[in-house]
Design a protein around this motif. Structure first.
Motif, PDB file in Angstrom:
ATOM      1  N   TYR A 139       0.817  -1.213   0.000  1.00 48.07           N
ATOM      2  CA  TYR A 139       0.000   0.000   0.000  1.00 48.07           C
ATOM      3  C   TYR A 139       0.851   1.262   0.000  1.00 48.07           C
ATOM      4  N   TRP A 199       0.497   3.982  -2.779  1.00 44.18           N
ATOM      5  CA  TRP A 199       0.261   5.380  -2.419  1.00 44.18           C
ATOM      6  C   TRP A 199       1.285   6.292  -3.097  1.00 44.18           C
ATOM      7  N   ALA A 228      -3.787  -3.632  -4.051  1.00 40.03           N
ATOM      8  CA  ALA A 228      -3.658  -2.385  -3.293  1.00 40.03           C
ATOM      9  C   ALA A 228      -3.901  -1.184  -4.207  1.00 40.03           C
ATOM     10  N   LEU A 246      -6.705   1.780  -3.813  1.00 37.83           N
ATOM     11  CA  LEU A 246      -6.245   3.165  -3.673  1.00 37.83           C
ATOM     12  C   LEU A 246      -6.706   4.023  -4.839  1.00 37.83           C
ATOM     13  N   LEU A 292      -3.009   6.089   5.026  1.00 38.81           N
ATOM     14  CA  LEU A 292      -3.446   4.703   4.868  1.00 38.81           C
ATOM     15  C   LEU A 292      -4.199   4.219   6.109  1.00 38.81           C
ATOM     16  N   ILE A 329      -9.960   0.903   2.399  1.00 35.91           N
ATOM     17  CA  ILE A 329      -8.957  -0.069   1.967  1.00 35.91           C
ATOM     18  C   ILE A 329      -8.862  -1.183   3.013  1.00 35.91           C
TER      19      ILE A 329
END
Length: 327
Positions: free
Chosen positions: A127, A131, A158, A162, A285, A294
């Motif tokens: 993640y 990101w 992921a 996102l 996150l 998420i």
């Protein structure tokens, strides 16, 4: 303690052996963690094969991310209390496939309360990579179209979540109907089975011929090459890895003529050059996890005895989501 160690470079099932070794002691600036869960990553397979960008001296313990409990503090470490649940990357030779691991205190982050141990272990690298890839490198904007390769895998899943959280339309590319089902459940707006469909044609049709604004590529090879045929004007291709086994040699003249960018992403460098940004990403996150936006897709929680088999399954591309070892 029990620990899986690589004694020779080979396929994971051949390279890894479960050994009994002394537990490590934290040095200055280090933290001793009792491993509660260790996520399996493709780099673990590359480490076993001797194909990763670093080659630890043999024998070494693989495993590059974990959720653990603080069990001891080295000299000079403050701000952490024994028993605290945390997440951290790990660096072989002192990897996470063990009952205890020593890590630098600077890389330790609080485990999100909304996630269990296995989910927290799988949050960090995948993640964080997503990101930074989507926000820091590609500057993904609401309303744009995001194309994600290997959308049912650990890194791709992921990016799908996102991307949706960022307000993008997400097109996921997968290999097979089972993985297509997973990608849909993750939230992908359109799913392409590369075994039976041409993702280039699907992207062009879905975007009215404009193409994808951002391509997230952890596969390389033909996935990258064909993505250049459906990337939009001023689009961005984020190169995350080469799980397909082939490193492409892009025709830069094509990038010039079509006016798109090729962006490399090595998340580990942010730990070295911009650790503040890593902490900021973790805060974001953690918030997204608390909101339920998420959640790492854990397809198997496995005992310590199955670690070598789990790494081999990831190496062979036989998995969806994430496999996690829980000592």
């Amino acid at each position: 303690m029990k620990a899986w160690r690589v004694h020779r470079n080979a396929e994971p099932r051949e390279a890894m052996r479960l050994d009994e070794i002394p537990a490590p002691e934290p040095g200055p600036g280090q933290v001793l963690l009792r491993v509660r869960a260790a996520a399996v990553n493709f780099p673990d397979a590359l480490l076993c094969r001797g194909e990763y960008q670093i080659r630890p001296e043999l024998p070494f313990i693989p495993g590059v991310e974990l959720c653990g409990e603080v069990a001891g503090l080295g000299e000079g470490v403050t701000g952490l209390e024994p028993g605290t649940r945390v997440i951290s990357p790990a660096s072989p030779p002192d990897g996470a496939f063990a009952e205890y691991v020593v890590v630098p205190a600077a890389g330790v982050l609080p485990a999100p309360e909304a996630l269990d141990d296995a989910e927290a272990a799988a949050l960090h690298i995948g993640y964080q990579t997503g990101w930074f890839g989507l926000h820091r490198r590609a500057a993904l904007r609401p309303g744009e179209t995001l194309l994600v390769h290997a959308a049912a895998g650990g890194v791709g899943s992921a990016a799908v979540q996102l991307g949706k959280a960022a307000g993008a339309t997400v097109i996921g590319v997968v290999g097979g109907p089972d993985k297509a089902k997973v990608a849909r459940e993750l939230g992908a707006d359109i799913v392409v089975d590369r075994h039976s469909e041409d993702f280039v044609a699907v992207v062009k049709e879905a975007t009215g011929g404009r193409g994808a604004n951002v391509v997230y590529d952890p596969v390389g090879g033909d996935a990258f090459t064909r993505s250049t045929k459906c990337v939009a004007f001023e689009g961005r291709i984020v190169v995350v890895g080469f799980a397909g086994g082939t490193i492409p040699a892009p025709a830069l003249s094509h990038a010039l003529v079509k006016n798109y960018g090729i962006l490399g992403l090595h998340w580990g460098l942010y730990n070295r050059y911009d650790p503040v940004a890593v902490h900021q990403a973790h805060e974001d996150l953690t918030r997204l996890a608390s909101e339920g936006t998420i959640r790492p897709l854990i397809t198997a929680r496995l005992p310590m005895s199955e670690a070598a088999d789990a790494v081999q399954r990831v190496a062979d591309g036989q998995t969806t989501g994430r496999l996690v070892i829980q000592p």
